[in-house]
Design an enzyme around this catalytic site. Structure first.
Site, PDB file in Angstrom:
ATOM      1  N   HIS A 155      75.719  59.777  68.573  1.00  0.00           N
ATOM      2  CA  HIS A 155      75.341  59.723  69.990  1.00  0.00           C
ATOM      3  C   HIS A 155      75.048  58.287  70.421  1.00  0.00           C
ATOM      4  O   HIS A 155      75.402  57.875  71.530  1.00  0.00           O
ATOM      5  CB  HIS A 155      74.130  60.611  70.265  1.00  0.00           C
ATOM      6  CG  HIS A 155      74.361  62.050  69.938  1.00  0.00           C
ATOM      7  ND1 HIS A 155      73.346  62.986  69.911  1.00  0.00           N
ATOM      8  CD2 HIS A 155      75.492  62.727  69.614  1.00  0.00           C
ATOM      9  CE1 HIS A 155      73.852  64.164  69.581  1.00  0.00           C
ATOM     10  NE2 HIS A 155      75.146  64.025  69.398  1.00  0.00           N
ATOM     11  N   HIS A 186      80.325  67.539  75.241  1.00  0.00           N
ATOM     12  CA  HIS A 186      79.587  66.980  74.107  1.00  0.00           C
ATOM     13  C   HIS A 186      80.507  66.723  72.914  1.00  0.00           C
ATOM     14  O   HIS A 186      80.339  65.726  72.200  1.00  0.00           O
ATOM     15  CB  HIS A 186      78.439  67.885  73.672  1.00  0.00           C
ATOM     16  CG  HIS A 186      77.623  67.244  72.591  1.00  0.00           C
ATOM     17  ND1 HIS A 186      76.689  66.260  72.854  1.00  0.00           N
ATOM     18  CD2 HIS A 186      77.647  67.386  71.238  1.00  0.00           C
ATOM     19  CE1 HIS A 186      76.168  65.840  71.719  1.00  0.00           C
ATOM     20  NE2 HIS A 186      76.733  66.508  70.721  1.00  0.00           N
ATOM     21  N   ASP A 196      80.955  63.230  70.923  1.00  0.00           N
ATOM     22  CA  ASP A 196      80.965  63.057  69.467  1.00  0.00           C
ATOM     23  C   ASP A 196      82.222  62.323  69.005  1.00  0.00           C
ATOM     24  O   ASP A 196      82.166  61.453  68.120  1.00  0.00           O
ATOM     25  CB  ASP A 196      80.902  64.414  68.765  1.00  0.00           C
ATOM     26  CG  ASP A 196      79.506  65.007  68.720  1.00  0.00           C
ATOM     27  OD1 ASP A 196      78.524  64.265  68.929  1.00  0.00           O
ATOM     28  OD2 ASP A 196      79.389  66.215  68.450  1.00  0.00           O
ATOM     29  N   HIS A 206      83.247  66.171  63.043  1.00  0.00           N
ATOM     30  CA  HIS A 206      82.959  64.822  62.552  1.00  0.00           C
ATOM     31  C   HIS A 206      83.884  64.464  61.393  1.00  0.00           C
ATOM     32  O   HIS A 206      84.346  63.331  61.285  1.00  0.00           O
ATOM     33  CB  HIS A 206      81.500  64.723  62.117  1.00  0.00           C
ATOM     34  CG  HIS A 206      80.528  64.910  63.236  1.00  0.00           C
ATOM     35  ND1 HIS A 206      80.474  64.062  64.325  1.00  0.00           N
ATOM     36  CD2 HIS A 206      79.562  65.845  63.436  1.00  0.00           C
ATOM     37  CE1 HIS A 206      79.524  64.476  65.153  1.00  0.00           C
ATOM     38  NE2 HIS A 206      78.964  65.549  64.638  1.00  0.00           N
TER      39      HIS A 206
END
Length: 288
Positions: free
Chosen positions: A79, A236, A240, A263
């Site tokens: 973030h 969001h 990321d 991720h």
């Protein structure tokens, strides 16, 4: 276009969403061509610094963790990295007195606010970009992420959850300058059914409705004030993605498309890019 750093240091306090530990974080200006460097101030050793680089990513379970050769690590950097990218900060020193970046409200907005309060300073070095020269694709089961050559950065991202609260959402992004207005305040999210298991594994120790969107077994949003956007979830995930991709040290010039990204997938794409020197080149704005 020139590289940028902050005009002055700026600090915040907060808890880590997974560790539950309270930390102080300070973003400081630094010289040209430094990149983003993290320093663990609670470790009194010359080995307490970690470059925010894709090759230092050591864990991608629910967040992005970086570590150095001395096993010093900092988790949940994505973030903050997204905020640095969105505000076009090329060079900064991040000092933190604990193992995890504070989660704040679960988005990048508090970090954007910090950077805007500190101000931005142009530096005497050209800004670098990573220009993609050939098609590159990474796939894991039904999840995929790929980039193709383009004269501009564009992103098309789709998420697909069985939960009716989320479902299938798609978002296209074309303008880095719109990140701070339209993406930065999108919060992380999770399912209440997973909380006990995560806590038993030492995760989500600091999670609350103040820093995450909670979804119950009936697909109801539990946060008293609801969502900030109807499609806050895909926003969001885009946040990321930007944070993870910024661990390459530059903005990527490419048409990027993703489906159910993570991720791990974000980091794998960078490894795939840099494994083939014919797939990219670093350029300045005058060469775009």
């Amino acid at each position: 276009m020139q590289q940028s750093t902050l005009l002055k240091p700026v600090s915040c306090y907060g808890i880590g969403v997974h560790s539950g530990k309270r930390t102080q974080l300070t973003i400081e200006p630094t010289k040209e061509n430094t990149g983003i460097i993290f320093i663990r101030t609670d470790i009194s050793s010359e080995n307490n610094y970690i470059e925010a680089s894709y090759f230092n990513v050591s864990d991608t379970l629910l967040s992005t963790t970086i570590s150095n050769d001395h096993k010093v690590q900092i988790s949940t950097i994505e973030h903050l990295m997204a905020a640095l990218w969105g505000c076009s900060i090329d060079n900064a020193i991040i000092k933190i007195d604990g193992p995890e970046v504070p989660i704040m409200d679960g988005s990048s907005k508090p970090f954007v606010f910090m950077i805007e309060c500190a101000g931005k300073k142009l530096q005497n070095a050209p800004k670098k970009y990573l220009k993609i020269l050939k098609d590159i694709k990474v796939v894991h089961k039904d999840c995929e992420l790929y980039c193709t050559p383009s004269d501009h950065m564009t992103v098309d991202l789709t998420i697909d959850f069985s939960s009716k609260a989320i479902g299938r959402q798609n978002l296209s992004f074309r303008d880095q300058e719109s990140f701070t207005k339209n993406i930065a305040d999108a919060r992380t999210f999770g399912f209440i059914r997973d909380v006990d298991y995560l806590k038993s594994k030492g995760l989500a120790q600091g999670a609350s409705f103040e820093n995450a969107i909670g979804i119950d077994e009936q697909d109801k949003i539990l946060n008293p004030n609801g969502l900030r956007y109807e499609d806050e979830f895909v926003r969001h995930k885009l946040l990321d993605l930007f944070g993870d991709l910024y661990t390459n040290g530059t903005s990527i010039v490419s048409a990027i498309k993703g489906y159910k990204t993570s991720h791990a997938l974000n980091n794998e794409l960078l490894h795939r890019i840099f494994s083939d020197t014919t797939s990219y080149k670093f350029v300045t704005s005058s060469e775009l």
